[in-house]
Motif scaffolding. Sequence first.
Motif, PDB file in Angstrom:
ATOM      1  N   ASP A 292       0.856  -1.178   0.000  1.00  8.66           N
ATOM      2  CA  ASP A 292       0.000   0.000   0.000  1.00  8.66           C
ATOM      3  C   ASP A 292       0.894   1.230   0.000  1.00  8.66           C
ATOM      4  O   ASP A 292       2.124   1.121  -0.108  1.00  8.66           O
ATOM      5  CB  ASP A 292      -0.979   0.000   1.185  1.00  8.66           C
ATOM      6  CG  ASP A 292      -0.266  -0.095   2.528  1.00  8.66           C
ATOM      7  OD1 ASP A 292       0.854   0.436   2.650  1.00  8.66           O
ATOM      8  OD2 ASP A 292      -0.820  -0.712   3.455  1.00  8.66           O
ATOM      9  N   LEU A 293       0.305   2.408   0.128  1.00  5.81           N
ATOM     10  CA  LEU A 293       1.072   3.645   0.009  1.00  5.81           C
ATOM     11  C   LEU A 293       2.073   3.837   1.139  1.00  5.81           C
ATOM     12  O   LEU A 293       2.946   4.709   1.042  1.00  5.81           O
ATOM     13  CB  LEU A 293       0.121   4.846  -0.054  1.00  5.81           C
ATOM     14  CG  LEU A 293      -0.723   4.944  -1.331  1.00  5.81           C
ATOM     15  CD1 LEU A 293      -1.724   6.088  -1.231  1.00  5.81           C
ATOM     16  CD2 LEU A 293       0.174   5.114  -2.551  1.00  5.81           C
ATOM     17  N   GLY A 294       1.986   3.024   2.180  1.00  6.00           N
ATOM     18  CA  GLY A 294       2.956   3.119   3.263  1.00  6.00           C
ATOM     19  C   GLY A 294       4.188   2.256   3.064  1.00  6.00           C
ATOM     20  O   GLY A 294       5.103   2.300   3.879  1.00  6.00           O
ATOM     21  N   CYS A 295       4.228   1.490   1.974  1.00  4.18           N
ATOM     22  CA  CYS A 295       5.336   0.558   1.749  1.00  4.18           C
ATOM     23  C   CYS A 295       6.502   1.251   1.057  1.00  4.18           C
ATOM     24  O   CYS A 295       6.337   1.925   0.033  1.00  4.18           O
ATOM     25  CB  CYS A 295       4.868  -0.632   0.914  1.00  4.18           C
ATOM     26  SG  CYS A 295       3.682  -1.697   1.774  1.00  4.18           S
ATOM     27  N   ASP A 296       7.688   1.051   1.618  1.00  3.41           N
ATOM     28  CA  ASP A 296       8.927   1.622   1.089  1.00  3.41           C
ATOM     29  C   ASP A 296       9.210   1.046  -0.294  1.00  3.41           C
ATOM     30  O   ASP A 296       9.030  -0.144  -0.536  1.00  3.41           O
ATOM     31  CB  ASP A 296      10.062   1.280   2.063  1.00  3.41           C
ATOM     32  CG  ASP A 296      11.376   1.954   1.713  1.00  3.41           C
ATOM     33  OD1 ASP A 296      11.452   2.615   0.668  1.00  3.41           O
ATOM     34  OD2 ASP A 296      12.323   1.809   2.496  1.00  3.41           O
ATOM     35  N   LEU A 297       9.702   1.895  -1.202  1.00  6.95           N
ATOM     36  CA  LEU A 297      10.064   1.441  -2.545  1.00  6.95           C
ATOM     37  C   LEU A 297      11.363   0.647  -2.565  1.00  6.95           C
ATOM     38  O   LEU A 297      11.584  -0.146  -3.482  1.00  6.95           O
ATOM     39  CB  LEU A 297      10.206   2.639  -3.488  1.00  6.95           C
ATOM     40  CG  LEU A 297       8.926   3.371  -3.886  1.00  6.95           C
ATOM     41  CD1 LEU A 297       9.259   4.725  -4.510  1.00  6.95           C
ATOM     42  CD2 LEU A 297       8.108   2.530  -4.851  1.00  6.95           C
ATOM     43  N   PHE A 298      12.210   0.836  -1.557  1.00  5.83           N
ATOM     44  CA  PHE A 298      13.570   0.306  -1.616  1.00  5.83           C
ATOM     45  C   PHE A 298      13.882  -0.696  -0.508  1.00  5.83           C
ATOM     46  O   PHE A 298      15.013  -1.179  -0.417  1.00  5.83           O
ATOM     47  CB  PHE A 298      14.559   1.479  -1.555  1.00  5.83           C
ATOM     48  CG  PHE A 298      14.218   2.569  -2.533  1.00  5.83           C
ATOM     49  CD1 PHE A 298      14.425   2.403  -3.885  1.00  5.83           C
ATOM     50  CD2 PHE A 298      13.652   3.761  -2.085  1.00  5.83           C
ATOM     51  CE1 PHE A 298      14.090   3.399  -4.784  1.00  5.83           C
ATOM     52  CE2 PHE A 298      13.315   4.761  -2.972  1.00  5.83           C
ATOM     53  CZ  PHE A 298      13.530   4.586  -4.336  1.00  5.83           C
TER      54      PHE A 298
ATOM     55  N   ASN B  76       5.803   7.603   4.847  1.00 10.43           N
ATOM     56  CA  ASN B  76       6.627   6.814   3.939  1.00 10.43           C
ATOM     57  C   ASN B  76       7.580   7.701   3.153  1.00 10.43           C
ATOM     58  O   ASN B  76       8.765   7.380   2.988  1.00 10.43           O
ATOM     59  CB  ASN B  76       5.729   6.014   2.991  1.00 10.43           C
ATOM     60  CG  ASN B  76       6.516   5.014   2.158  1.00 10.43           C
ATOM     61  OD1 ASN B  76       7.601   4.592   2.531  1.00 10.43           O
ATOM     62  ND2 ASN B  76       5.961   4.641   1.013  1.00 10.43           N
ATOM     63  N   LEU B  77       7.085   8.822   2.631  1.00 17.29           N
ATOM     64  CA  LEU B  77       7.948   9.744   1.893  1.00 17.29           C
ATOM     65  C   LEU B  77       9.059  10.282   2.795  1.00 17.29           C
ATOM     66  O   LEU B  77      10.212  10.419   2.362  1.00 17.29           O
ATOM     67  CB  LEU B  77       7.119  10.889   1.318  1.00 17.29           C
ATOM     68  CG  LEU B  77       6.176  10.515   0.166  1.00 17.29           C
ATOM     69  CD1 LEU B  77       5.276  11.697  -0.197  1.00 17.29           C
ATOM     70  CD2 LEU B  77       6.960  10.046  -1.046  1.00 17.29           C
ATOM     71  N   ALA B  78       8.719  10.596   4.045  1.00 21.67           N
ATOM     72  CA  ALA B  78       9.731  11.081   4.982  1.00 21.67           C
ATOM     73  C   ALA B  78      10.766   9.994   5.267  1.00 21.67           C
ATOM     74  O   ALA B  78      11.975  10.271   5.343  1.00 21.67           O
ATOM     75  CB  ALA B  78       9.059  11.536   6.276  1.00 21.67           C
ATOM     76  N   HIS B  79      10.297   8.756   5.428  1.00 23.05           N
ATOM     77  CA  HIS B  79      11.216   7.639   5.684  1.00 23.05           C
ATOM     78  C   HIS B  79      12.152   7.431   4.503  1.00 23.05           C
ATOM     79  O   HIS B  79      13.376   7.270   4.691  1.00 23.05           O
ATOM     80  CB  HIS B  79      10.415   6.361   5.945  1.00 23.05           C
ATOM     81  CG  HIS B  79      11.243   5.117   5.864  1.00 23.05           C
ATOM     82  ND1 HIS B  79      12.062   4.690   6.879  1.00 23.05           N
ATOM     83  CD2 HIS B  79      11.378   4.202   4.856  1.00 23.05           C
ATOM     84  CE1 HIS B  79      12.671   3.582   6.525  1.00 23.05           C
ATOM     85  NE2 HIS B  79      12.274   3.257   5.308  1.00 23.05           N
TER      86      HIS B  79
ATOM     87  N   VAL C 102       0.353  13.016  -6.106  1.00 24.16           N
ATOM     88  CA  VAL C 102       1.464  12.372  -5.406  1.00 24.16           C
ATOM     89  C   VAL C 102       1.135  10.907  -5.109  1.00 24.16           C
ATOM     90  O   VAL C 102       1.955  10.008  -5.346  1.00 24.16           O
ATOM     91  CB  VAL C 102       1.792  13.117  -4.101  1.00 24.16           C
ATOM     92  CG1 VAL C 102       2.843  12.355  -3.294  1.00 24.16           C
ATOM     93  CG2 VAL C 102       2.280  14.529  -4.411  1.00 24.16           C
ATOM     94  N   ALA C 103      -0.054  10.642  -4.612  1.00 22.07           N
ATOM     95  CA  ALA C 103      -0.438   9.268  -4.287  1.00 22.07           C
ATOM     96  C   ALA C 103      -0.439   8.391  -5.533  1.00 22.07           C
ATOM     97  O   ALA C 103       0.022   7.239  -5.501  1.00 22.07           O
ATOM     98  CB  ALA C 103      -1.812   9.249  -3.628  1.00 22.07           C
ATOM     99  N   GLY C 104      -0.947   8.911  -6.638  1.00 22.13           N
ATOM    100  CA  GLY C 104      -0.975   8.141  -7.880  1.00 22.13           C
ATOM    101  C   GLY C 104       0.422   7.830  -8.388  1.00 22.13           C
ATOM    102  O   GLY C 104       0.695   6.722  -8.863  1.00 22.13           O
ATOM    103  N   LEU C 105       1.336   8.796  -8.271  1.00 21.18           N
ATOM    104  CA  LEU C 105       2.710   8.583  -8.726  1.00 21.18           C
ATOM    105  C   LEU C 105       3.411   7.543  -7.867  1.00 21.18           C
ATOM    106  O   LEU C 105       4.073   6.633  -8.391  1.00 21.18           O
ATOM    107  CB  LEU C 105       3.475   9.904  -8.704  1.00 21.18           C
ATOM    108  CG  LEU C 105       4.967   9.820  -9.072  1.00 21.18           C
ATOM    109  CD1 LEU C 105       5.158   9.210 -10.457  1.00 21.18           C
ATOM    110  CD2 LEU C 105       5.604  11.208  -9.002  1.00 21.18           C
ATOM    111  N   VAL C 106       3.263   7.656  -6.548  1.00 20.98           N
ATOM    112  CA  VAL C 106       3.902   6.684  -5.655  1.00 20.98           C
ATOM    113  C   VAL C 106       3.334   5.289  -5.901  1.00 20.98           C
ATOM    114  O   VAL C 106       4.080   4.297  -5.938  1.00 20.98           O
ATOM    115  CB  VAL C 106       3.719   7.100  -4.183  1.00 20.98           C
ATOM    116  CG1 VAL C 106       4.183   5.986  -3.245  1.00 20.98           C
ATOM    117  CG2 VAL C 106       4.491   8.378  -3.896  1.00 20.98           C
TER     118      VAL C 106
END
Length: 271
Positions: free
Chosen positions: A160-166, A177-180, A198-202
Amino acid sequence: AERGRAVIRPAACPLAAFAAMLRGPSRPMEEVTEDKAFRCYTAPGETFATEAEMKAHYHTELHRFNLKRKVAGLAPLTRAQFEEREARGVREAAAAAASQQRGGKLSTAERREAREARREAKLEAQARNPRSKAAQHAATSGLGEEDYLSHKLKQAPAFDLGCDLFSRHKSESLEANLAHMAREHGFYLPYLDYCTDVAGLVHYLQQKVYIGNVALASDRTFHSVEAVQAHMRAKGGCRVSLEGSEEEYGEYYDMQGLAAGSPLWEVEEVE
């Protein structure tokens, strides 16, 4: 037994039940050939003249070792391969003891054998791991585009939107998540002031990573989300570039406003 009375029967032998579990319809554990010779799955290429000889084989290390390989989904080793493996283990133990006497230094031959042993152990571990590169290649080779996409969707972990990309870190919200990701990976969305969704891009970037296993900076494809995330962290690929990817990311930005405020873009009128 008389009707209405319970009959107590001896419990089935656990070893027999285990052997029955390992048997497959196409590859029985035991087989009697037309010439009355006996064969066993755990002794490939060998025949036994009598049932007693085959039962004696059940008490050997080769039989026990190949049973473990069958459970792990690996092909059995021949007796020659097993003996070579055992001999290599003895040589490695002797080399380790000799290395300790020399202060930890290995000879060229010992280093070569150690590399070969590590390579074989790695291959066996990959064969047992359904998410390994080898297993994924075997599962997807020959698939069409739609079947491949269906396979990737089934294999993808939930996100979901709280999951780190990396990494597999999970934050409580998109903002957290963005701050992390900024703090841990130095990741920032480019031209955030002009990003209209922003949400759609993430979410789109997460689909690339979690489903497609595609690296964001290099567009390289990997066999799993763990592999692509490790690659991005190791290669400094924790970033997204809008320049050159306007067609891919443009729908999430006010491109006209961005072009008006930057010398890097200009608005083209499409007839």
